[in-house]
Design a protein around this motif. Structure first.
Motif, PDB file in Angstrom:
ATOM      1  N   LEU A  56     -18.306   3.654   2.512  1.00 16.26           N
ATOM      2  CA  LEU A  56     -17.092   3.670   1.695  1.00 16.26           C
ATOM      3  C   LEU A  56     -16.581   5.094   1.538  1.00 16.26           C
ATOM      4  O   LEU A  56     -17.343   6.010   1.220  1.00 16.26           O
ATOM      5  CB  LEU A  56     -17.384   3.079   0.315  1.00 16.26           C
ATOM      6  CG  LEU A  56     -16.301   3.254  -0.754  1.00 16.26           C
ATOM      7  CD1 LEU A  56     -15.063   2.424  -0.401  1.00 16.26           C
ATOM      8  CD2 LEU A  56     -16.836   2.863  -2.128  1.00 16.26           C
ATOM      9  N   ARG A  57     -15.261   5.257   1.749  1.00 17.02           N
ATOM     10  CA  ARG A  57     -14.624   6.541   1.492  1.00 17.02           C
ATOM     11  C   ARG A  57     -13.261   6.300   0.864  1.00 17.02           C
ATOM     12  O   ARG A  57     -12.521   5.403   1.295  1.00 17.02           O
ATOM     13  CB  ARG A  57     -14.473   7.340   2.793  1.00 17.02           C
ATOM     14  CG  ARG A  57     -13.952   8.758   2.579  1.00 17.02           C
ATOM     15  CD  ARG A  57     -14.235   9.634   3.799  1.00 17.02           C
ATOM     16  NE  ARG A  57     -13.390   9.293   4.927  1.00 17.02           N
ATOM     17  CZ  ARG A  57     -12.316  10.000   5.303  1.00 17.02           C
ATOM     18  NH1 ARG A  57     -11.959  11.080   4.623  1.00 17.02           N
ATOM     19  NH2 ARG A  57     -11.612   9.640   6.354  1.00 17.02           N
ATOM     20  N   TYR A  58     -12.939   7.065  -0.156  1.00 17.83           N
ATOM     21  CA  TYR A  58     -11.624   6.976  -0.805  1.00 17.83           C
ATOM     22  C   TYR A  58     -10.666   7.938  -0.120  1.00 17.83           C
ATOM     23  O   TYR A  58     -10.912   9.139  -0.066  1.00 17.83           O
ATOM     24  CB  TYR A  58     -11.731   7.331  -2.290  1.00 17.83           C
ATOM     25  CG  TYR A  58     -12.502   6.326  -3.105  1.00 17.83           C
ATOM     26  CD1 TYR A  58     -11.857   5.262  -3.729  1.00 17.83           C
ATOM     27  CD2 TYR A  58     -13.888   6.433  -3.235  1.00 17.83           C
ATOM     28  CE1 TYR A  58     -12.564   4.328  -4.478  1.00 17.83           C
ATOM     29  CE2 TYR A  58     -14.612   5.509  -3.974  1.00 17.83           C
ATOM     30  CZ  TYR A  58     -13.947   4.463  -4.597  1.00 17.83           C
ATOM     31  OH  TYR A  58     -14.663   3.543  -5.332  1.00 17.83           O
ATOM     32  N   LEU A  59      -9.576   7.398   0.410  1.00 19.36           N
ATOM     33  CA  LEU A  59      -8.551   8.233   1.025  1.00 19.36           C
ATOM     34  C   LEU A  59      -7.482   8.636   0.020  1.00 19.36           C
ATOM     35  O   LEU A  59      -6.839   9.674   0.180  1.00 19.36           O
ATOM     36  CB  LEU A  59      -7.906   7.501   2.205  1.00 19.36           C
ATOM     37  CG  LEU A  59      -8.862   7.026   3.308  1.00 19.36           C
ATOM     38  CD1 LEU A  59      -8.076   6.394   4.448  1.00 19.36           C
ATOM     39  CD2 LEU A  59      -9.732   8.158   3.807  1.00 19.36           C
ATOM     40  N   LEU A  60      -7.297   7.815  -1.013  1.00 17.20           N
ATOM     41  CA  LEU A  60      -6.333   8.122  -2.068  1.00 17.20           C
ATOM     42  C   LEU A  60      -6.654   7.270  -3.281  1.00 17.20           C
ATOM     43  O   LEU A  60      -6.948   6.076  -3.157  1.00 17.20           O
ATOM     44  CB  LEU A  60      -4.905   7.829  -1.595  1.00 17.20           C
ATOM     45  CG  LEU A  60      -3.783   8.073  -2.617  1.00 17.20           C
ATOM     46  CD1 LEU A  60      -3.678   9.558  -2.962  1.00 17.20           C
ATOM     47  CD2 LEU A  60      -2.448   7.556  -2.102  1.00 17.20           C
ATOM     48  N   ALA A  61      -6.604   7.872  -4.445  1.00 13.07           N
ATOM     49  CA  ALA A  61      -6.758   7.142  -5.706  1.00 13.07           C
ATOM     50  C   ALA A  61      -5.961   7.899  -6.761  1.00 13.07           C
ATOM     51  O   ALA A  61      -6.465   8.786  -7.437  1.00 13.07           O
ATOM     52  CB  ALA A  61      -8.230   7.028  -6.101  1.00 13.07           C
ATOM     53  N   ARG A  62      -4.704   7.521  -6.874  1.00 14.90           N
ATOM     54  CA  ARG A  62      -3.811   8.228  -7.792  1.00 14.90           C
ATOM     55  C   ARG A  62      -2.713   7.287  -8.258  1.00 14.90           C
ATOM     56  O   ARG A  62      -2.036   6.653  -7.455  1.00 14.90           O
ATOM     57  CB  ARG A  62      -3.204   9.467  -7.123  1.00 14.90           C
ATOM     58  CG  ARG A  62      -2.341  10.313  -8.039  1.00 14.90           C
ATOM     59  CD  ARG A  62      -1.844  11.580  -7.362  1.00 14.90           C
ATOM     60  NE  ARG A  62      -0.988  11.295  -6.216  1.00 14.90           N
ATOM     61  CZ  ARG A  62      -1.323  11.555  -4.951  1.00 14.90           C
ATOM     62  NH1 ARG A  62      -2.489  12.086  -4.664  1.00 14.90           N
ATOM     63  NH2 ARG A  62      -0.486  11.282  -3.971  1.00 14.90           N
ATOM     64  N   GLY A  63      -2.534   7.199  -9.571  1.00 15.17           N
ATOM     65  CA  GLY A  63      -1.521   6.303 -10.105  1.00 15.17           C
ATOM     66  C   GLY A  63      -1.817   4.870  -9.700  1.00 15.17           C
ATOM     67  O   GLY A  63      -2.944   4.386  -9.821  1.00 15.17           O
ATOM     68  N   GLY A  64      -0.819   4.182  -9.188  1.00 11.35           N
ATOM     69  CA  GLY A  64      -1.025   2.806  -8.742  1.00 11.35           C
ATOM     70  C   GLY A  64      -1.597   2.695  -7.347  1.00 11.35           C
ATOM     71  O   GLY A  64      -2.006   1.614  -6.921  1.00 11.35           O
ATOM     72  N   ALA A  65      -1.640   3.814  -6.601  1.00 14.61           N
ATOM     73  CA  ALA A  65      -2.046   3.782  -5.195  1.00 14.61           C
ATOM     74  C   ALA A  65      -3.553   3.954  -5.044  1.00 14.61           C
ATOM     75  O   ALA A  65      -4.141   4.888  -5.588  1.00 14.61           O
ATOM     76  CB  ALA A  65      -1.323   4.861  -4.405  1.00 14.61           C
ATOM     77  N   LEU A  66      -4.152   3.032  -4.308  1.00 17.87           N
ATOM     78  CA  LEU A  66      -5.588   3.078  -4.023  1.00 17.87           C
ATOM     79  C   LEU A  66      -5.785   2.764  -2.544  1.00 17.87           C
ATOM     80  O   LEU A  66      -5.367   1.702  -2.069  1.00 17.87           O
ATOM     81  CB  LEU A  66      -6.330   2.056  -4.878  1.00 17.87           C
ATOM     82  CG  LEU A  66      -7.840   1.924  -4.658  1.00 17.87           C
ATOM     83  CD1 LEU A  66      -8.551   3.241  -4.994  1.00 17.87           C
ATOM     84  CD2 LEU A  66      -8.405   0.784  -5.497  1.00 17.87           C
ATOM     85  N   VAL A  67      -6.399   3.692  -1.822  1.00 15.30           N
ATOM     86  CA  VAL A  67      -6.648   3.508  -0.389  1.00 15.30           C
ATOM     87  C   VAL A  67      -8.121   3.788  -0.134  1.00 15.30           C
ATOM     88  O   VAL A  67      -8.608   4.886  -0.415  1.00 15.30           O
ATOM     89  CB  VAL A  67      -5.778   4.452   0.468  1.00 15.30           C
ATOM     90  CG1 VAL A  67      -5.996   4.161   1.955  1.00 15.30           C
ATOM     91  CG2 VAL A  67      -4.302   4.318   0.101  1.00 15.30           C
ATOM     92  N   ARG A 123      -3.442  -3.803 -14.067  1.00 15.66           N
ATOM     93  CA  ARG A 123      -2.490  -3.954 -15.171  1.00 15.66           C
ATOM     94  C   ARG A 123      -1.850  -2.630 -15.584  1.00 15.66           C
ATOM     95  O   ARG A 123      -1.400  -2.473 -16.702  1.00 15.66           O
ATOM     96  CB  ARG A 123      -3.185  -4.618 -16.362  1.00 15.66           C
ATOM     97  CG  ARG A 123      -3.542  -6.066 -16.072  1.00 15.66           C
ATOM     98  CD  ARG A 123      -4.090  -6.802 -17.263  1.00 15.66           C
ATOM     99  NE  ARG A 123      -5.445  -6.411 -17.587  1.00 15.66           N
ATOM    100  CZ  ARG A 123      -6.251  -7.095 -18.405  1.00 15.66           C
ATOM    101  NH1 ARG A 123      -5.817  -8.203 -18.979  1.00 15.66           N
ATOM    102  NH2 ARG A 123      -7.476  -6.687 -18.649  1.00 15.66           N
ATOM    103  N   GLY A 124      -1.799  -1.693 -14.652  1.00 14.61           N
ATOM    104  CA  GLY A 124      -1.045  -0.472 -14.894  1.00 14.61           C
ATOM    105  C   GLY A 124      -1.867   0.778 -15.064  1.00 14.61           C
ATOM    106  O   GLY A 124      -1.312   1.849 -15.336  1.00 14.61           O
ATOM    107  N   GLY A 125      -3.184   0.690 -14.907  1.00 16.28           N
ATOM    108  CA  GLY A 125      -4.033   1.865 -15.047  1.00 16.28           C
ATOM    109  C   GLY A 125      -3.980   2.769 -13.826  1.00 16.28           C
ATOM    110  O   GLY A 125      -3.363   2.447 -12.812  1.00 16.28           O
ATOM    111  N   ASP A 126      -4.668   3.895 -13.936  1.00 10.57           N
ATOM    112  CA  ASP A 126      -4.679   4.876 -12.858  1.00 10.57           C
ATOM    113  C   ASP A 126      -5.835   4.595 -11.906  1.00 10.57           C
ATOM    114  O   ASP A 126      -6.970   4.383 -12.342  1.00 10.57           O
ATOM    115  CB  ASP A 126      -4.820   6.287 -13.443  1.00 10.57           C
ATOM    116  CG  ASP A 126      -4.433   7.366 -12.442  1.00 10.57           C
ATOM    117  OD1 ASP A 126      -5.060   7.426 -11.356  1.00 10.57           O
ATOM    118  OD2 ASP A 126      -3.512   8.136 -12.743  1.00 10.57           O
ATOM    119  N   ALA A 127      -5.533   4.602 -10.616  1.00 13.51           N
ATOM    120  CA  ALA A 127      -6.563   4.331  -9.611  1.00 13.51           C
ATOM    121  C   ALA A 127      -7.691   5.350  -9.665  1.00 13.51           C
ATOM    122  O   ALA A 127      -8.825   5.043  -9.269  1.00 13.51           O
ATOM    123  CB  ALA A 127      -5.948   4.312  -8.216  1.00 13.51           C
TER     124      ALA A 127
END
Length: 233
Positions: free
Chosen positions: A161-172, A23-27
């Motif tokens: 599990l590994r996070y490649l990106l978590a910023r703004g709306g983008a989550l990888v 709903r618009g939060g930061d990843a």
């Protein structure tokens, strides 16, 4: 969770963090909250958590993610149905949440009817009869594809599990097991997300749609529209 009391828990922290992001939060907030759980839970508990987005004790997922307002009276909430615009928003967010749910460590758990597009606010408005014959067929097929993918890919069931990106709306996030790699790239933002991901094959394929992406110099370039995602294999 240490073997003397609880064998498993409904993962409400996952739900809270995922819905906030949808709903618009930061990843990055989602990653922080999930990493705090991973630091404090035994690995077996983290990888078998009962992950949820909708439950019998909460408003329907589609309604929560689509409704622009909550009517004040219970009678008005009982009669409320999403407008076409609200429905489109709710379905887009619900599908995105489902991609995350089935890609994340733990046991993806769906409250009956969420996969069929049921609506409703709080109990008992969220506990109507299953809409036999009136299901959202496209949404049901989407969940069925996710279930088949989870069942056939060991990396999604037990991979690291590994996070490649978590910023703004983008989550990888990346899941890897025994050389099998699955990358789930999601965009809950309101603007396109440009992503560049390392890839060690000539093409990357979205397991949900079959679409293939060309790999150039060991990287795949994706532009994810708002409220969209892929599961790359």
């Amino acid at each position: 969770l240490l073997g003397r009391e609880t064998h498993g828990l409904m993962n409400y922290p996952f739900r809270t963090a995922a819905l906030a992001w949808l709903r618009g939060g930061d990843a990055s907030a989602f990653r922080r909250d999930m990493e705090e759980i991973r630091e404090n839970y035994p690995p077996a508990a983290f990888y078998s958590g009962l992950n949820i987005l909708g439950t019998h004790d909460t408003p329907r997922l589609l309604t929560m993610l689509g409704a622009a307002r909550t009517p004040e009276s219970k009678d008005d909430r009982a009669a409320y149905r999403l407008s076409p615009e609200e429905l489109d928003m709710g379905l887009a967010r619900l599908r995105l949440g489902a991609l995350l749910l089935y890609s994340f460590p733990g046991s993806p758990t769906v409250f009956y009817g969420d996969e069929a597009g049921m609506q409703g606010f709080e109990d008992p408005l969220n506990r109507g009869a299953f809409p036999w014959g009136s299901e959202d067929a496209a949404l049901t097929d989407f969940f069925r594809t996710l279930g088949q993918l989870r069942r056939t890919r060991e990396s999604l069931r037990s991979g690291a599990l590994r996070y490649l990106l978590a910023r703004g709306g983008a989550l990888v996030i990346e899941r890897e097991h025994g050389g099998e790699r699955t990358v789930t790239a999601l965009n809950a933002g309101d603007a396109p997300a440009d992503l560049m991901l390392a890839w060690d094959a000539p093409t990357a394929q979205d397991a949900m749609t079959g679409q293939r992406f060309l790999v150039i110099d060991g990287k795949v370039h994706l532009t994810l529209p708002p409220l969209n995602g892929v599961i790359l294999v």
